[in-house]
Design an enzyme around this catalytic site. Sequence first.
Site, PDB file in Angstrom:
ATOM      1  N   ASN A 167       0.879  -1.166   0.000  1.00 23.65           N
ATOM      2  CA  ASN A 167       0.000   0.000   0.000  1.00 23.65           C
ATOM      3  C   ASN A 167       0.918   1.218   0.000  1.00 23.65           C
ATOM      4  OD1 ASN A 167      -1.816   2.011   0.434  1.00 23.65           O
ATOM      5  ND2 ASN A 167      -2.776   1.082   2.226  1.00 23.65           N
ATOM      6  N   ARG A 191      -2.376  -2.104  -3.674  1.00 22.09           N
ATOM      7  CA  ARG A 191      -3.617  -1.362  -3.493  1.00 22.09           C
ATOM      8  C   ARG A 191      -3.562  -0.151  -4.433  1.00 22.09           C
ATOM      9  NH1 ARG A 191      -5.433   2.789   1.103  1.00 22.09           N
ATOM     10  NH2 ARG A 191      -7.597   2.918   0.471  1.00 22.09           N
ATOM     11  N   HIS A 197     -12.985   2.474  -0.503  1.00 20.58           N
ATOM     12  CA  HIS A 197     -12.951   1.443   0.544  1.00 20.58           C
ATOM     13  C   HIS A 197     -13.478   0.104   0.015  1.00 20.58           C
ATOM     14  CE1 HIS A 197     -13.407   4.690   3.918  1.00 20.58           C
ATOM     15  NE2 HIS A 197     -12.136   4.385   3.737  1.00 20.58           N
ATOM     16  N   ARG A 200     -13.296  15.178   7.335  1.00 21.13           N
ATOM     17  CA  ARG A 200     -14.084  15.490   6.130  1.00 21.13           C
ATOM     18  C   ARG A 200     -15.547  15.704   6.498  1.00 21.13           C
ATOM     19  NH1 ARG A 200     -12.026  10.408   2.715  1.00 21.13           N
ATOM     20  NH2 ARG A 200     -10.340  10.259   4.224  1.00 21.13           N
ATOM     21  N   GLU A 225      -7.886  -5.614   4.781  1.00 24.67           N
ATOM     22  CA  GLU A 225      -7.708  -5.296   3.361  1.00 24.67           C
ATOM     23  C   GLU A 225      -6.496  -6.012   2.769  1.00 24.67           C
ATOM     24  OE1 GLU A 225      -9.080  -0.850   2.768  1.00 24.67           O
ATOM     25  OE2 GLU A 225      -8.448  -1.182   4.823  1.00 24.67           O
TER      26      GLU A 225
END
Length: 407
Positions: free
Chosen positions: A7, A91, A180, A244, A387
């Site tokens: 990643n 990823r 996601h 956010r 993940e």
Amino acid sequence: MKILVLNSGSSSLKYQLIQSETEEVLARGIVERIGLPDGMLKHETASSEKKETPAEIPDHDVAMDLVFKALTDSQDGAISGVSEISAVGHRVVHGGEMFSEPTIVTNETLEEIDRVSHLAPLHNPPNIMGIRACMRLMPGVPQVAVFDTAFHSTIPRHAYMYALPYNLYADHGVRRYGFHGTSHRYVSRRAVKIMAERGVDTNVLKMITCHLGNGCSMAAVVGGRVVDTSMGFTPAEGLVMGTRSGDIDPAIPIFLERDLGMTPEQVDDLINKQSGLLGVSGKSSDMRDIEELAGSGDKRSALALEIFCYRVRKYIGSYAAAMGGLDAIVFTGGIGENSSVVRAKTTEGLEFLGVRLDPEENRTARGETDISRADAKVKVLVIPTNEERMIARETAEIMSRETVSRT
Ligand code: ADP
């Protein structure tokens, strides 16, 4: 086979070496502060303690080189040579409309990932740097791109289109993509398995997966296929997040620019970095802090927590309507896996849908746990996401298919 999962961010590179058959993590680590002073490699294996090595790390090639040295180190390594790695799973945040499946990287694929980089300017370029570094340093080893957007490629048109002039979609790709995806895929697959073991017909299972971490998103999943998701053209839409805003009136940015004189860059920073839990509380973007502050009487932290949970609850209702019913809710991500307060608040008042938590199971949930009451119509599950494991699985799957098709 041994799969290296990478990643690659702009200044960090996380990795795990996974034995695909057993899904055992043979080694894991992170290279931090790439291109910055005080670079650092943190590495550990199944049998060795975490080791921190300061290093000069000007770019991703040097970072990858450090990772390979750590993996093959005679004392703290996990393999004797890079040739033991069967494939690397990367990823990649944005696959645009082109990629709905994990893909073996070729020069053409890289060009296509690069072509959609404007849709994820902070993420795709460092993802590409990680892939290029591996291609240079381990020629001949297949590199597989696993896209964050791919799981959402089944969303129907009426759910992914915005009601904007059509040419913005046709000419500029303005639509909902969702993010996601690897996490939503992993937890929804686990939930399907758990429900199938209970004799439920999972072909028609209506489920909502809630990934609540620093970034937060939800997905409505019918029979294992996503029909809607809360993040949109960018990861700023939908739920309230650490920093956010999630959903806001689209006229607010215009107000900020026209009436308050802010530049587009300032608005971008405000919406993505100064809003959410941090913006409302004025104290922290971290849910643990927010809960603690709210508990000790800080009113704005309590308000941030309320807004956060109300938004999730509202999305649960809208996704139940979108799917025409609801059989299961799954909580994952740092908040979803650990905060019994958030799980309770987001599901409160949803008894009319058949949601009823078992307060004790919710309070003590560890690992995969069913936190709903035995008689509840809707099952509420906590499923820790993984993940890296999902990327390793998808990479191994594509490699097996390749081997079969070559023989
Ligand atoms: P990322 O999205 O960066 O991968 P995580 O999934 O690790 O982040 O989630 C980070 C969030 O999880 C933070 O807001 C953190 O406060 C929250 N979190 C972690 N543990 C707990 C806990 N025990 N209670 C409440 N929130 C928690």
